[in-house]
Motif scaffolding. Structure first.
Motif, mmCIF file in Angstrom:
data_model
loop_
_atom_site.group_PDB
_atom_site.id
_atom_site.type_symbol
_atom_site.label_atom_id
_atom_site.label_comp_id
_atom_site.label_asym_id
_atom_site.label_seq_id
_atom_site.Cartn_x
_atom_site.Cartn_y
_atom_site.Cartn_z
ATOM 1 N N GLU A 1 43.132 49.311 39.705
ATOM 2 C CA GLU A 1 43.645 50.148 40.796
ATOM 3 C C GLU A 1 42.658 51.261 41.134
ATOM 4 O O GLU A 1 42.909 52.033 42.046
ATOM 5 C CB GLU A 1 44.977 50.784 40.384
ATOM 6 N N HIS A 2 41.558 51.341 40.417
ATOM 7 C CA HIS A 2 40.580 52.419 40.617
ATOM 8 C C HIS A 2 39.771 52.203 41.899
ATOM 9 O O HIS A 2 39.159 51.151 42.081
ATOM 10 C CB HIS A 2 39.617 52.508 39.426
ATOM 11 N N HIS A 3 39.747 53.213 42.740
ATOM 12 C CA HIS A 3 38.940 53.178 43.955
ATOM 13 C C HIS A 3 37.469 53.033 43.574
ATOM 14 O O HIS A 3 36.972 53.696 42.684
ATOM 15 C CB HIS A 3 39.141 54.469 44.760
ATOM 16 N N GLY A 4 36.782 52.139 44.234
ATOM 17 C CA GLY A 4 35.358 51.968 44.001
ATOM 18 C C GLY A 4 34.993 50.899 42.992
ATOM 19 O O GLY A 4 33.824 50.546 42.868
ATOM 20 N N ASP A 5 35.964 50.365 42.239
ATOM 21 C CA ASP A 5 35.632 49.311 41.284
ATOM 22 C C ASP A 5 35.256 48.010 41.987
ATOM 23 O O ASP A 5 34.402 47.276 41.520
ATOM 24 C CB ASP A 5 36.792 49.057 40.326
ATOM 25 N N SER A 6 35.912 47.727 43.071
ATOM 26 C CA SER A 6 35.594 46.547 43.872
ATOM 27 C C SER A 6 36.352 46.653 45.184
ATOM 28 O O SER A 6 37.181 47.535 45.362
ATOM 29 C CB SER A 6 35.970 45.260 43.131
ATOM 30 N N CYS A 7 36.052 45.763 46.091
ATOM 31 C CA CYS A 7 36.727 45.745 47.387
ATOM 32 C C CYS A 7 37.733 44.607 47.414
ATOM 33 O O CYS A 7 37.471 43.539 46.860
ATOM 34 C CB CYS A 7 35.722 45.526 48.512
ATOM 35 N N PRO A 8 38.874 44.802 48.041
ATOM 36 C CA PRO A 8 39.811 43.692 48.163
ATOM 37 C C PRO A 8 39.191 42.590 49.009
ATOM 38 O O PRO A 8 38.311 42.834 49.831
ATOM 39 C CB PRO A 8 41.021 44.315 48.856
ATOM 40 N N GLY A 9 39.621 41.380 48.779
ATOM 41 C CA GLY A 9 39.115 40.249 49.543
ATOM 42 C C GLY A 9 38.066 39.442 48.794
ATOM 43 O O GLY A 9 37.394 38.605 49.376
ATOM 44 N N ALA A 10 37.943 39.658 47.502
ATOM 45 C CA ALA A 10 36.984 38.891 46.701
ATOM 46 C C ALA A 10 37.470 37.449 46.557
ATOM 47 O O ALA A 10 38.642 37.136 46.766
ATOM 48 C CB ALA A 10 36.834 39.519 45.321
ATOM 49 N N ARG A 11 36.553 36.574 46.189
ATOM 50 C CA ARG A 11 36.906 35.188 45.906
ATOM 51 C C ARG A 11 36.325 34.812 44.553
ATOM 52 O O ARG A 11 35.143 35.031 44.290
ATOM 53 C CB ARG A 11 36.366 34.246 46.977
ATOM 54 N N VAL A 12 37.172 34.256 43.688
ATOM 55 C CA VAL A 12 36.758 33.816 42.367
ATOM 56 C C VAL A 12 36.872 32.294 42.342
ATOM 57 O O VAL A 12 37.920 31.738 42.662
ATOM 58 C CB VAL A 12 37.638 34.448 41.266
ATOM 59 N N PHE A 13 35.786 31.627 41.978
ATOM 60 C CA PHE A 13 35.721 30.173 41.904
ATOM 61 C C PHE A 13 35.917 29.773 40.446
ATOM 62 O O PHE A 13 35.117 30.123 39.583
ATOM 63 C CB PHE A 13 34.349 29.716 42.420
ATOM 64 N N ILE A 14 37.014 29.093 40.161
ATOM 65 C CA ILE A 14 37.362 28.688 38.800
ATOM 66 C C ILE A 14 37.121 27.190 38.691
ATOM 67 O O ILE A 14 37.930 26.379 39.142
ATOM 68 C CB ILE A 14 38.822 29.059 38.477
ATOM 69 N N ASP A 15 35.993 26.832 38.116
ATOM 70 C CA ASP A 15 35.542 25.439 38.049
ATOM 71 C C ASP A 15 36.036 24.760 36.776
ATOM 72 O O ASP A 15 36.352 25.417 35.791
ATOM 73 C CB ASP A 15 34.011 25.425 38.089
ATOM 74 N N ASP A 16 36.101 23.445 36.822
ATOM 75 C CA ASP A 16 36.464 22.616 35.663
ATOM 76 C C ASP A 16 37.861 22.909 35.138
ATOM 77 O O ASP A 16 38.115 22.851 33.927
ATOM 78 C CB ASP A 16 35.424 22.764 34.541
ATOM 79 N N PHE A 17 38.787 23.221 36.031
ATOM 80 C CA PHE A 17 40.185 23.436 35.644
ATOM 81 C C PHE A 17 40.782 22.071 35.289
ATOM 82 O O PHE A 17 40.591 21.095 36.011
ATOM 83 C CB PHE A 17 40.953 24.092 36.796
ATOM 84 N N VAL A 18 41.510 21.994 34.194
ATOM 85 C CA VAL A 18 42.091 20.733 33.731
ATOM 86 C C VAL A 18 43.548 20.639 34.179
ATOM 87 O O VAL A 18 44.292 21.613 34.116
ATOM 88 C CB VAL A 18 41.994 20.640 32.190
ATOM 89 N N ALA A 19 43.938 19.459 34.663
ATOM 90 C CA ALA A 19 45.321 19.167 35.078
ATOM 91 C C ALA A 19 45.767 20.041 36.249
ATOM 92 O O ALA A 19 46.852 20.622 36.237
ATOM 93 C CB ALA A 19 46.280 19.291 33.902
#
Length: 120
Positions: free
Chosen positions: A54-72
Motif C-alpha cells: 500500500e506504500h506510495h512509490g513502491d510500484s504503479c498499479p497496472g503491472a502484469r506478472v507472467f506466471i509460466d509453467d503453471f500445472v493443472a
C-alpha cells in the motif's frame, strides 16, 4: 539461484485479501503493518511469491506478472469459477505465441494482471 518477487501496488487491504487469499488461494507468509501505516506483505501459492504494498512509490498499479509453467491450469480455472467471485470471470485461451500453451489472465481490484500459463 536468485529469486524474483514482484511488488504489486494495492490500495485496499481487505480487497487484496479477498482477491489473493480467498479467491486465488494464496497465503500470507508475513506482513509489515504498523499501526497507522500502509500494509506491506508477502503472499505465496506454491512456488509463486508476490509482494503487495500500500506504500506510495513502491510500484504503479497496472503491472502484469507472467506466471509460466503453471500445472493443472484447467483444474485451477474450474476452482476459480466455482467460487463465484463477482469481479472476475476468467477464461482459458491458447495464446498466439504458442499453440501448445494454455493461458488465463486475472485482474486484481487495483488493475494488476496475473497471467498463468501452462505448457501442454
Amino acid at each position: 539461484m536468485a529469486s524474483v518477487k514482484p511488488i504489486l501496488r494495492i490500495f485496499d487491504y481487505d480487497k487484496a485479501q479477498e482477491f489473493y487469499l480467498h479467491w486465488l488461494g494464496f497465503r500470507i507468509d508475513w506482513e509489515h503493518r504498523p499501526a497507522g501505516s500502509p500494509a506491506y506483505l508477502q503472499v505465496s501459492r506454491g512456488d509463486i511469491t508476490l509482494h503487495l504494498s500500500e506504500h506510495h512509490g513502491d510500484s504503479c498499479p497496472g503491472a502484469r506478472v507472467f506466471i509460466d509453467d503453471f500445472v493443472a491450469l484447467s483444474a485451477f480455472h474450474e476452482v476459480l469459477l466455482g467460487k463465484h467471485y463477482q469481479y472476475n470471470k476468467p477464461s482459458l485461451s491458447t495464446p498466439g505465441y504458442d499453440p501448445t500453451a494454455l493461458e488465463m489472465t486475472v485482474t486484481d481490484p487495483f488493475g494488476n494482471r496475473l497471467t498463468f500459463v501452462e505448457r501442454r
